[in-house]
Design a protein around this motif. Structure first.
Motif, PDB file in Angstrom:
ATOM      1  N   SER A  28       0.868  -1.151  -0.174  1.00 53.66           N
ATOM      2  CA  SER A  28       0.051   0.043   0.102  1.00 53.66           C
ATOM      3  C   SER A  28       0.725   1.262   0.188  1.00 53.66           C
ATOM      4  N   PRO A  77       0.556   6.123  -7.295  1.00 55.24           N
ATOM      5  CA  PRO A  77      -0.793   5.621  -7.416  1.00 55.24           C
ATOM      6  C   PRO A  77      -1.359   5.356  -8.935  1.00 55.24           C
ATOM      7  N   ASP A  80      -8.552  -3.970  -6.566  1.00 53.51           N
ATOM      8  CA  ASP A  80      -7.280  -4.010  -7.036  1.00 53.51           C
ATOM      9  C   ASP A  80      -7.050  -4.077  -8.500  1.00 53.51           C
ATOM     10  N   ILE A 125       2.095   1.883  -3.525  1.00 49.53           N
ATOM     11  CA  ILE A 125       0.803   2.447  -4.270  1.00 49.53           C
ATOM     12  C   ILE A 125       0.801   4.080  -3.943  1.00 49.53           C
ATOM     13  N   ARG A 139      -0.510  -6.049  -5.266  1.00 52.27           N
ATOM     14  CA  ARG A 139      -1.520  -5.978  -4.085  1.00 52.27           C
ATOM     15  C   ARG A 139      -2.578  -6.748  -4.083  1.00 52.27           C
ATOM     16  N   GLY A 182       1.485  -1.936  -9.249  1.00 48.93           N
ATOM     17  CA  GLY A 182       1.281  -2.165  -7.819  1.00 48.93           C
ATOM     18  C   GLY A 182      -0.021  -2.565  -7.254  1.00 48.93           C
ATOM     19  N   TYR A 183      -1.135  -1.940  -8.147  1.00 48.64           N
ATOM     20  CA  TYR A 183      -2.324  -2.815  -7.711  1.00 48.64           C
ATOM     21  C   TYR A 183      -2.473  -4.275  -8.167  1.00 48.64           C
TER      22      TYR A 183
END
Length: 280
Positions: free
Chosen positions: A56, A63, A88, A59, A72, A68-69
């Motif tokens: 997190s 963003p 995500d 991210i 995760r 990254g999403y």
């Protein structure tokens, strides 16, 4: 293996057992699981709260990075947080509509949530973007197999193998199809390859043990069932299959003990209940 669904095959055609034993062993084969089985070879620590926190933070720093999403989301999936994972993967795809890995990952979560049509659409989209992505073929193959579309499933596992996949699931699941068709020589070869790729996974040992037993190789079958239990002591099917060997050998005491353990692990597992009734 914490099975969430039971799939019955015809793994033991031509195997000379009594009707009761044959019925029990057929039911003991070709079982698959939900999330636990899919993530069998993945470090559960990757879904820990500490790891989620660190992801997190990544991210928050960037963003707009879809990777990254996706990472995760995978961690959420490993930790059983499926709605968070879905969110995500949605975000990753929104940021990159051609992110084929995220489509395949989202499809897996959709499967676990029971959204089979959405899962199929995502697998199809992943393959459309990258026709050489083995994970999508394996995932879609599992979806097809559970829907009874055996030939479509076989074709997908075959495609993944032709792409030189190192994912043991392709061989394990193709082995299950061979087993269900009574082609135990091919099944044993596939289970053996799966074991070489994922030596810590219990399911290929259990599957190979059933095919060994179907071909009359009781010693190798017993060895495989024992190894499956050693690797996963929560595998009710393996305990029931070990018990069946003891029963065939006339050791009712050990058979009863193993059947009881299978029933304890899965009180609704009928082959274990039937076996326990026979030897008690």
């Amino acid at each position: 293996m914490n099975a969430t669904s039971v799939e019955r095959g015809t793994a033991l055609r031509g195997f000379a057992l009594t009707a009761a034993l044959l019925s029990g062993l057929m039911l003991a084969g070709c079982q698959t699981s939900g999330p636990a089985g899919e993530f069998n070879n993945i470090d559960k620590a990757q879904g820990s709260s500490e790891n989620i926190s660190s992801l997190s933070a990544v991210i928050q720093r960037n963003p707009q990075d879809p990777e990254g999403y996706n990472v995760r989301g995978s961690a959420y999936g490993r930790g059983g947080q499926y709605q968070a994972a879905l969110k995500d993967f949605n975000q990753a795809i929104q940021l990159n509509p051609n992110f084929y890995q995220a489509y395949s990952n989202r499809a897996l979560i959709q499967r676990f949530l029971g959204n089979q049509e959405a899962a199929l659409a995502d697998y199809n989209r992943s393959i459309q973007i990258n026709g050489n992505y083995d994970a999508a073929y394996i995932g879609r193959g599992n979806l097809y197999r559970k829907a009874g579309r055996t030939q479509d499933a076989f074709n997908d596992f075959q495609k993944a193998i032709q792409l030189d996949t190192t994912d043991a699931r392709a061989y394990h699941n193709r082995g299950l199809i061979y087993q269900s068709q009574g082609q135990h020589k091919f099944a044993i070869e596939d289970f053996s390859t799966a074991i070489s790729l994922a030596p810590d996974a219990a399911e290929p040992y259990n599957g190979r043990g059933l095919s060994y037993l179907a071909t009359g190789d009781e010693d190798n079958a017993f060895s495989d069932f024992n190894m499956a239990i050693k690797l996963d002591g929560q595998n009710a099917e393996a305990w029931a299959n070990q018990a069946l060997i003891y029963e065939r050998r006339g050791d009712k005491a050990k058979a009863a003990k193993a059947y009881r353990e299978a029933v304890r692990l899965n009180p609704s597992y009928q082959p274990a209940k039937d076996g326990l009734a026979r030897v008690s």
